[in-house]
Design a protein around this motif. Structure first.
Motif, PDB file in Angstrom:
ATOM      1  N   TRP A   1      97.628  85.138  41.040  1.00 15.74           N
ATOM      2  CA  TRP A   1      98.497  85.064  42.124  1.00 15.74           C
ATOM      3  C   TRP A   1      98.684  83.612  42.432  1.00 15.74           C
ATOM      4  O   TRP A   1      98.316  83.063  43.696  1.00 15.74           O
TER       5      TRP A   1
ATOM      6  N   LEU B   1     103.126  89.928  45.564  1.00 18.11           N
ATOM      7  CA  LEU B   1     102.398  88.690  45.202  1.00 18.11           C
ATOM      8  C   LEU B   1     102.792  88.511  43.554  1.00 18.11           C
ATOM      9  O   LEU B   1     102.670  87.229  42.946  1.00 18.11           O
ATOM     10  N   THR B   2     103.143  89.488  42.820  1.00 16.35           N
ATOM     11  CA  THR B   2     103.836  89.231  41.578  1.00 16.35           C
ATOM     12  C   THR B   2     105.283  89.060  41.504  1.00 16.35           C
ATOM     13  O   THR B   2     105.655  88.450  40.279  1.00 16.35           O
TER      14      THR B   2
END
Length: 948
Positions: free
Chosen positions: A692, A607-608
Motif C-alpha cells: 500500500w 488502499l488498493t
C-alpha cells in the motif's frame, strides 16, 4: 588516619560555611565563592489573551503568572557580575494573591530590548505589550510577530525549567540556569521571561512586582572571579555563509549561516555589510545571537539580490568579552522577480451572460460554474455577471482531469408539471456529464444547497421539477468530468433543457480542452475529517454489511470530488469503531496483531483503489488514512499509568494531576511502551507486505482532558491536550508518543506511517516536537503568522495543512473556494474541515460542519454532497492549477500570490481560473510546438516530495 580525618573535617567545615553575601556596590572582592543579591530594576506583565495583547502593565504592583496567557518579564542589576562566573542562581518571588499553584516555572532569555512602561493594564502607545515592545512603533522581530518571537526560541534562546521551592513568608524560589544570568550580564539577553508551566490549573498566580516595597523580585547568584584566561577575548568563531536559492523569495535572496564558537562562549554578535550601503545592518539576536549548544545554523532571508554581502561575527565570552571578528562573504544571486499579473485570454472581458431561453411556460437561464440562484421577491431569475457568451456560443474550458460545471436556472409557474431534462450533446471522449437538481434548504433563509444527482445516465438526466419553494425558481447543475485522455483543442456541441413536454431551450456549447492534465493523486489535499463511521449518520450499524456498504458510499463521494474522507475510528473514551482496529493478543513486548481480517475487510479496497474503479480518478487509492493508535490502544493507559488522583471532580482532577504527577515517561509502564512499539511494527510490516505504497497512514492523537468533565461525558482517557496542545505537559506527552513511532520505524527507508499533530498554537511549540513531527495541521495562525510558519517549515522540514471550520451554509460559494486557494498561497499543502458529515436534519437546516449529509431522510439511498462541498473541491482544483503554473514558470508561492493578487483580493475566481488555464494552455502549446520542430519539450517540474 588522624591526618585523613582532620582533612575531612576541614573540607566539611568549608562546605558548611555560609556564603558571603554581597549587595551591589559592596567593596568586597570576590576572590572566593560569594552570593550576590541582584535587585529587579524593571518588570512587567505580558498578556497573550486576545483582548489584552496591547496592554501595558509596567506600573502594576502585581504580576500574574498564568500558563501561556500571562507571563512576566524581569530585568536585574547585573553590574556586580562584571568579570565573574555565575555558578548558581535562584529567582525569588513573593505571592500576592490567594491562588498559589505555581509548581514549575519556565525561564528564557529575551532577544529584543524592552522598557517596562507606565501602565497598569491599559493600552499605551509606544510602551511594552505582548504584541510589540513599543506599541505602534517597533516590532519584536517581523511585522507579524509577538513576544513569542523574542523568547523561548529554538536554537537562539537559553531556556530552562525548574520546580518551585516554598520559602518562608509567602516567598517562593526556583533555580535559574547560571548561563542565563551570565548572558544577561554579558549583554546578550535583555532580562528574562518567566512563565507558569502548569497552566492546566487555570490559577491566577499573582506575585508582587518591584513596585511593591519589601516584596520585589530578586535574584541570588553564587559566583566567583573569572580567571584571566576566561576573561580574555575568545578566539574567532568558525563561520560559513552559503547561498540558499530555495529560500529566496520576493523579499530577497537568502543565505544559510553556520557558526561554531569555542567552548565556554555564550554566543555571538553579528552585523551585515552590504555593498552599496553606508551603514552596517545589525543581525537580530533572535536569528544569530545566543548559542546554548556552541553551534548554530540559521537562514538570513530578505537579502538584496545581486550584491556582495559580508557577515561579520564576533564571539562573546562568558564574562562578556568580545573576540576578534570573523568574516564570510557571498555574492547573492538576483532575487526572484515579481511577476506580472496573470491575465485571462484577450477576449475574456467580452464574454457576457448567456441569453435566457424559453421552454414552454418556463424561462431558462445558463451560467458558468457553481453559483447560487437565490430567490427574489419578484420571482425573476437573479441577474449574474458571467463570462460565458460570445454572442453566438457558450464558451467553456477545462484541463484534462478537471471537473467543471454549468448552472441552469428554471422559472416556471407553480402549476407547471413534468420533469426537467438536461442533455449535453458533446463528444463523449471530451467530457462525461452528470445532472443534479439543487434542493433548497427549508430554514429562515432558503438557499440552494443539496445536490440530488440523476441516478442513471450520466449524459442525459430527467430531474424532478418539484421544489420546496412556491416562487417558481428552481436550480439545476450539470457537472462535467474531462477525461485525462480527452483530445486537446475545441469540442463543439449543445446543451438542451426541456421542461415537461415543451420544446427545449438550447444553447450551442464550445469546450476547449487544455493539454495540461491534473494528476491522479491530488497535489493539494482536502481531508474531510469526521468522527466515527459515517454510517452512523445514516442510522446504520457500522459493524453490519449494510453499514460497511454505506460507509463505502461516503468514501466514494469524497473521492469523486478529489477529496479524501478521513473518519477517526476512536473516541475520547477509548472506544474503537467496529473494524477500525485489528484483533490483538499478548501484552507488552509480546503484544501483536493476531488477525487482520476485519481491518482489511474495511480498509483494503480504499488502499488498493478497488473501491473507486468506476470514478473519474479510476482506481486511485486514498491519499491518507487514520490509524487507531491513541493513549488507550493498543495498550490501555488506564491499566498502565501509575498516577492515581484523589478526586474525580472537574477541573480539580486536572489541576491536581498538573501539580502532583511526574513526567509522562516515569508514570507509564515499560509494557505500555513496548506494546505500542510492537504493534506499530506490525502495521509497518503489514503495509509493506500489502504494497500500500500510495497512501500515508496517520499516527494522530486527538484526545483531550476536557472529556473528563462530566458535562462532556466524563469518560475521557487522556490526561493531556493531545489535540491542540497548550501547556508544557501536553507538548511533552505528544513528544513521548512521537518518539515511540520513531523508535518503532527506525531504519525504515520509506516510512508510510507518519506522525501528525494538530496544532492551534504553533507559537508556543518551542522545540518540544523538533525532529518528531512529519505533518503539522495548523489553525488560522497559518494566515496570521506567515513569518513563523515559514521558519517552522524551513527548520523542521515538515508538511503543513490548514484546519478550520467551513463557512456558514449561507455564505457565498466564493468563500468556500477561497479556503484552499488562500491556504495554498500561505504555504499549506492541504486543508482539513474539522467535521464534514452532517445529520439527517441538516438537509433542511444546514450547518458549517455538514458538507455531506445522509439522504435517507428524503428517501435517497446514498449520501448527498452539498453545493458547498463542490465549491470547496473547486477551490482545491484551483490550488492545483496554481501549483501547475508555478511549476512551469519556476515561481515560489509568494510569486504566485503576486501574480494573482487582484483575483484573490476580490475573490474573482472565474477570472483567475481563466488566467490559469490560459497560462497552462500556452505552455502546452509551446511544448507541442517544440516537439513538432524536432526539439525536446521542456521537462515538467519535478513533483514535490510525497505529502503525508
Amino acid at each position: 588516619m588522624r591526618f585523613s580525618l582532620a582533612l575531612v573535617l576541614v573540607v566539611i567545615g568549608m562546605a558548611l560555611r555560609p556564603p558571603i553575601v554581597v549587595s551591589p556596590g559592596s567593596p568586597e572582592t570576590l576572590s572566593q565563592d560569594v552570593e550576590i543579591r541582584l535587585p529587579c530594576v524593571a518588570d512587567a506583565n505580558l498578556s497573550s489573551y486576545e483582548a489584552e495583547t496591547k496592554l501595558n502593565y509596567g506600573a502594576a504592583t502585581r504580576i500574574r503568572l498564568k500558563g501561556i496567557q500571562m507571563l512576566g518579564v524581569f530585568r536585574f542589576d547585573t553590574a556586580p557580575l562584571v568579570g565573574k562566573i555565575v555558578e548558581e542562581a535562584r529567582l525569588y518571588l513573593r505571592y500576592a494573591g490567594n491562588d498559589r499553584k505555581l509548581r514549575t516555572l519556565g525561564f528564557s532569555t529575551i532577544a529584543v530590548p524592552w522598557k517596562e512602561g507606565s501602565g497598569s493594564g491599559d493600552e499605551r502607545p509606544g510602551e511594552l505589550c505582548f504584541l510589540e515592545p513599543e506599541l505602534g512603533r517597533t516590532h519584536w522581530t517581523a511585522p507579524d510577530s509577538d513576544f513569542t518571537d523574542a523568547a523561548f526560541l529554538p536554537q537562539a534562546s537559553m531556556v530552562s525549567y525548574a520546580d518551585v521551592r516554598q520559602e518562608p513568608n509567602d516567598w517562593i524560589s526556583a533555580r535559574v540556569d547560571p548561563r542565563m544570568v551570565q548572558a544577561m550580564a554579558a549583554g546578550l539577553s535583555y532580562g528574562m521571561a518567566v512563565t507558569d508551566e502548569k497552566g492546566q490549573t487555570m490559577a491566577n498566580n499573582d506575585v508582587f512586582s518591584r513596585e511593591q516595597s519589601g516584596s520585589a523580585p530578586y535574584l541570588t547568584v553564587r559566583c566567583r572571579s573569572a580567571s584571566s584566561s576566561v576573561s580574555a577575548p575568545p578566539p574567532p568563531p568558525t563561520l560559513k555563509l552559503t547561498v540558499v536559492p530555495d529560500e529566496a523569495d520576493l523579499r530577497g535572496s537568502a543565505a544559510r549561516v553556520d557558526v561554531i564558537v569555542s567552548s565556554g562562549c555564550l554566543g555571538v554578535q553579528a552585523v551585515l555589510r552590504i555593498a552599496g550601503e553606508e551603514r552596517e545592518r545589525p543581525v537580530s539576536p533572535a536569528l544569530v545571537g545566543l548559542m546554548p549548544e556552541g553551534r548554530m545554523q540559521t537562514v538570513l532571508d530578505g537579502l538584496p539580490g545581486g550584491r556582495r554581502v559580508a557577515l561579520v561575527v564576533r564571539a562573546v565570552g562568558q564574562t562578556g568579552a568580545i573576540g576578534p571578528p570573523t568574516r564570510a562573504e557571498i555574492v547573492t544571486p538576483p532575487a526572484p522577480r515579481r511577476p506580472a499579473l496573470l491575465s485571462p485570454p484577450s477576449d475574456w472581458q467580452r464574454l457576457t451572460s448567456a441569453p435566457a431561453r424559453r421552454s414552454g411556460p418556463a424561462t431558462v437561464s445558463l451560467h458558468p460554474g457553481l453559483i447560487r440562484l437565490e430567490r427574489r421577491p419578484d420571482e425573476t431569475l437573479p441577474a449574474t455577471l458571467d463570462h460565458l457568451w460570445d454572442g453566438r456560443i457558450a464558451r467553456i474550458s477545462a484541463c484534462r482531469g478537471e471537473r467543471i460545471a454549468l448552472t441552469v436556472g428554471v422559472r416556471a409557474p407553480a402549476t407547471a408539471a413534468g420533469a426537467v431534462t438536461l442533455r449535453m450533446a458533446l463528444d463523449r471522449d471530451a467530457v462525461r456529464t452528470r445532472p443534479y437538481r439543487v434542493r433548497f434548504t427549508n430554514d429562515q433563509r432558503p438557499v440552494p444547497d443539496l445536490c440530488l444527482p440523476h441516478k442513471h445516465d450520466r449524459d442525459t438526466g430527467s430531474l424532478d421539477l418539484a421544489s420546496p419553494s412556491t416562487d417558481g425558481i428552481r436550480q439545476y447543475l450539470l457537472e462535467m468530468d474531462v477525461p485525462r485522455s480527452a483530445p486537446r483543442g475545441l469540442h463543439r456541441g449543445s446543451l438542451t433543457v426541456t421542461v415537461g413536454d415543451s420544446p427545449p431551450a438550447s444553447w450551442p456549447i464550445s469546450l476547449e480542452v487544455i493539454g495540461y492534465a491534473l494528476p491522479l493523486r491530488p497535489d493539494f489535499e482536502v481531508s474531510l475529517n469526521t468522527y466515527g463511521s459515517p454510517a452512523r449518520a445514516s442510522g446504520l450499524d457500522p459493524a453490519t454489511p449494510t453499514g460497511i456498504a454505506a460507509e463505502r458510499a461516503y468514501h466514494r463521494l469524497a473521492h469523486e470530488h478529489r477529496c479524501t474522507l478521513a473518519p477517526l475510528g476512536y473516541s475520547h473514551s477509548g472506544t474503537i469503531e467496529p473494524g477500525y482496529a485489528p484483533e490483538l493478543s499478548g501484552t507488552g513486548a509480546s503484544r501483536h496483531v493476531s488477525d487482520w481480517t476485519s481491518w482489511d475487510r474495511r480498509f483494503s479496497a480504499y488502499l488498493t483503489g478497488e473501491a473507486f474503479e468506476d470514478l473519474p480518478r479510476t482506481g486511485q487509492p486514498v491519499t491518507h488514512l487514520y490509524l487507531p493508535f491513541h493513549e488507550a490502544w493498543p495498550e490501555d493507559i488506564r491499566q498502565h499509568y501509575t498516577y492515581r488522583p484523589s478526586t474525580t471532580a472537574y477541573p480539580g482532577i486536572i489541576a491536581e494531576h498538573a501539580l502532583l504527577a511526574g513526567p509522562i515517561e516515569t508514570l507509564l509502564s515499560a509494557d505500555y511502551r513496548a506494546g505500542i512499539v510492537s504493534v506499530i511494527k506490525d502495521f509497518a510490516e503489514h503495509i509493506r507486505l500489502r504494497r500500500w505504497n500510495a497512501s500515508r497512514f496517520h499516527f494522530y492523537l486527538n484526545n483531550k482532558y476536557y472529556y473528563r468533565d462530566p458535562a462532556q461525558g466524563g469518560r475521557g482517557t487522556s490526561w493531556w491536550l493531545l489535540d491542540e496542545p497548550m501547556h508544557r505537559d501536553d507538548w511533552l506527552a505528544l513528544a513521548y508518543y512521537a518518539r515511540l513511532l520513531k523508535d518503532a520505524t527506525r531504519g525504515d527507508t520509506d516510512r508510510r506511517i507518519v506522525f501528525r499533530a494538530d496544532i492551534s498554537r504553533p507559537q508556543w511549540q518551542r522545540d518540544y516536537l523538533d525532529g518528531l513531527v512529519d505533518l503539522m495541521v495548523v489553525n488560522d495562525e497559518l494566515m496570521r503568522r506567515p513569518t513563523l510558519m515559514r521558519t517552522m517549515r524551513r527548520r523542521l522540514g515538515i508538511a503543513i495543512w490548514h484546519y478550520g471550520e467551513a463557512p456558514a451554509a449561507t455564505q457565498p460559494l466564493a468563500r468556500f473556494a477561497a479556503w484552499p486557494i488562500r491556504a495554498y498561497l500561505a504555504g499549506a499543502d492541504g486543508i482539513v474541515p474539522w467535521q464534514t458529515i452532517g445529520s439527517p436534519e441538516e438537509i433542511d437546516r444546514p450547518s458549517p460542519t455538514g458538507l455531506i449529509v445522509p439522504g435517507n431522510r428524503i428517501g435517497w439511498p446514498e449520501p448527498l454532497a452539498t453545493i458547498r462541498l463542490k465549491a470547496l473541491a473547486r477551490g482545491a482544483q484551483d490550488a492545483e492549477l496554481i501549483r501547475a503554473v508555478a511549476a512551469r514558470r519556476g515561481w515560489k508561492r509568494d510569486q504566485s500570490a503576486a501574480a494573482l493578487a487582484p483575483y484573490v483580493k476580490s475573490e474573482d475566481w472565474p477570472s483567475m481560473r481563466a488566467a490559469l488555464r490560459h497560462a497552462l494552455g500556452q505552455s502546452s502549446r509551446a511544448s507541442q510546438s517544440a516537439h513538432s520542430r524536432g526539439h525536446a519539450a521542456t521537462a515538467p517540474a519535478p513533483r514535490a516530495r510525497p505529502k503525508p
